[in-house]
Scaffold this active site. Structure first.
Site, PDB file in Angstrom:
ATOM      1  N   VAL A  38       0.849  -1.193   0.000  1.00 50.84           N
ATOM      2  CA  VAL A  38       0.000   0.000   0.000  1.00 50.84           C
ATOM      3  C   VAL A  38       0.885   1.243   0.000  1.00 50.84           C
ATOM      4  O   VAL A  38       1.858   1.321   0.764  1.00 50.84           O
ATOM      5  CB  VAL A  38      -0.950  -0.002   1.222  1.00 50.84           C
ATOM      6  CG1 VAL A  38      -1.802   1.268   1.240  1.00 50.84           C
ATOM      7  CG2 VAL A  38      -1.860  -1.239   1.183  1.00 50.84           C
TER       8      VAL A  38
ATOM      9  N   ASP B 188     -12.842 -12.026   5.198  1.00 49.81           N
ATOM     10  CA  ASP B 188     -11.526 -11.913   5.844  1.00 49.81           C
ATOM     11  C   ASP B 188     -11.568 -10.869   6.961  1.00 49.81           C
ATOM     12  O   ASP B 188     -10.683 -10.017   7.077  1.00 49.81           O
ATOM     13  CB  ASP B 188     -10.461 -11.559   4.798  1.00 49.81           C
ATOM     14  CG  ASP B 188      -9.050 -11.834   5.302  1.00 49.81           C
ATOM     15  OD1 ASP B 188      -8.896 -12.584   6.293  1.00 49.81           O
ATOM     16  OD2 ASP B 188      -8.100 -11.283   4.714  1.00 49.81           O
TER      17      ASP B 188
END
Ligand SMILES: Nc1ncnc2c1ncn2[C@@H]1O[C@H](COP(=O)(O)OP(=O)(O)OP(=O)(O)O)[C@@H](O)[C@H]1O
Length: 394
Positions: free
Chosen positions: A26, A132
């Site tokens: 990221v 998740d």
């Protein structure tokens, strides 16, 4: 972590790396039109599997349609040179994993649960599972609002076999529902189970099942009993049991049901967090119970508390909606309820009406079958019905 990444994404400039996950990196970045700062996640699937890229793109498109304060806002996504990218809002308040490490208050825990249940409700109603849910995927705005991230990754990873995925990609079976561990089909109740695991971790500062390898932990989710919370957190045991029930049919069936329940807990937590004593465990309960019967105080207490709370409005209601299923109470539950009544009474006796009311509400919340909101719940407090409950418990 200041590495750059040489990938040209139309309409975006890539800045420094701010984080790294199982498959993704990221970066901070900038969108050129309209101009804004963004976080850009880049996934480079192992083996350049086109199916994974396709699934990521599909899910990215789905999440981009969401518009919810507790779900990360996605501005753009796509595939460039066999990399998937997702440009999203920057969330710079840290993640829940770090927050748990430094300690989460009960009020914070329930606010986070509510934020996440709302996020899931939004996604589930639109046919998307998260798959998740875990503290690393719950990030925060600077103001503390919790935001769910990582939908796309979750779905795409499902293209890999479950245990390969758990062992090699995600790296944790800690939040896996029993049905998922068994390789069965999953639905929204599996996300709610994972959220239950997160609640346990926020309350206890440790994972519900830990130790051993992937298979040992998965086995525990399928077979091991839900751990008992310590005495001071016992009031959350029923909620936890419902979230972590092995059989999905015994859980909350929808996020909407969970939201209703969480709101009840929050109503009770909010006024008392500053005054510690109201929700504190009551070691003197047993002694109190021996000294005097709570019955007369309860009846008086209920009448006064309800009158103060609802006044004339209540007097106009013919409250007879409670449906306490005493036959379903175990002997231990009956004792627990008697203790709660004694506590409510003692607070009433000390003229701590707020705390008394909290306890009356607690009794009604835990021992009736109504799912109504607080107002209609208050309607059902009537001395005659409580009298019956008490009589049945003695
Ligand atoms: N929108 C965002 N704003 C700021 N930081 C982010 C954002 N999205 C993710 N991050 C951070 O980037 C890092 C990597 O994110 P990623 O979602 O890949 O991690 P992860 O969930 O730990 O990984 P995985 O899902 O593979 O287990 C994490 O530390 C996460 O907090």
């Amino acid at each position: 972590m200041e590495e750059s990444f040489d990938l040209k994404i139309p309409n975006f400039n890539l800045g420094k790396e701010i984080g790294r996950g199982g498959m993704a990196r990221v970066f901070l970045g900038e969108q050129l039109e309209p101009k804004r700062k963004v976080a850009i996640k880049i996934v480079t699937p192992q083996g350049n599997d086109p199916k994974i890229l396709e699934d990521l793109q599909k899910e990215g498109d789905t999440v981009a349609q969401f518009s919810h304060p507790n779900i990360v806002t996605v501005f753009s996504c796509g595939v460039i040179e066999k990399n998937y990218y997702l440009a999203m809002e920057i969330l710079n308040g840290g993640d829940l994993k770090n927050k748990i490490d430094s300690g989460v208050t009960e009020l914070e825990a329930f606010n986070i649960m509510l934020d996440m249940a709302k996020a899931l409700e939004h996604a589930h109603k639109r046919g998307t599972l998260h798959r998740d849910i875990k503290p690393e995927n719950i990030l925060f705005h600077e103001d503390g609002q919790a935001v769910l991230v990582d939908f796309g990754i979750a779905k795409a990873q499902n293209t890999v076999s479950e245990f390969t995925r758990v062992g090699a990609v995600v790296g944790t079976p800690h939040y896996m529902s029993p049905e998922r561990a068994l390789g069965k089909d999953i639905d929204e109740r599996s996300d709610l189970y994972a959220l239950g695991v997160v609640l346990y971790e926020m309350l206890m500062g440790k994972k519900v099942f830990d130790g051993g390898d992937t298979f040992a932990i998965s086995y525990a989710h399928v077979h091991e009993p839900i751990p008992d919370l310590p005495e001071e957190k016992k009031k959350y045991q029923a909620l936890l049991n419902k979230l972590l029930a092995k059989n999905p049919d015994d859980r909350f069936q929808t996020s909407t049901q969970l939201i209703a329940q969480l709101k009840k807990y929050l109503r009770r937590l909010k006024p008392v967090t500053d005054t510690t004593h109201s929700f504190a465990p009551l070691p003197e309960l047993a002694a109190l119970k021996k000294k005097s019967s709570p019955l007369p105080f309860i009846i008086t207490g209920v009448v006064v508390v309800v009158a103060v709370l609802l006044g004339v409005w209540f007097m106009n209601q013919q409250a007879n909606q409670i449906d306490v299923n005493l036959a379903d109470l175990t002997p231990a539950q009956k004792i627990e309820m008697t203790n709660k009544l004694a506590a409510a009474n003692s607070f009433f006796n000390m003229e701590n009406f707020d705390a008394a009311e909290q306890h009356y509400m607690d009794i009604l919340t835990n021992y009736d079958c109504q799912e109504a909101d607080a107002r209609s719940r208050l309607k059902i407090i009537n001395p005659e019905k409580l009298n019956q409950i008490i009589a049945a418990c003695e």
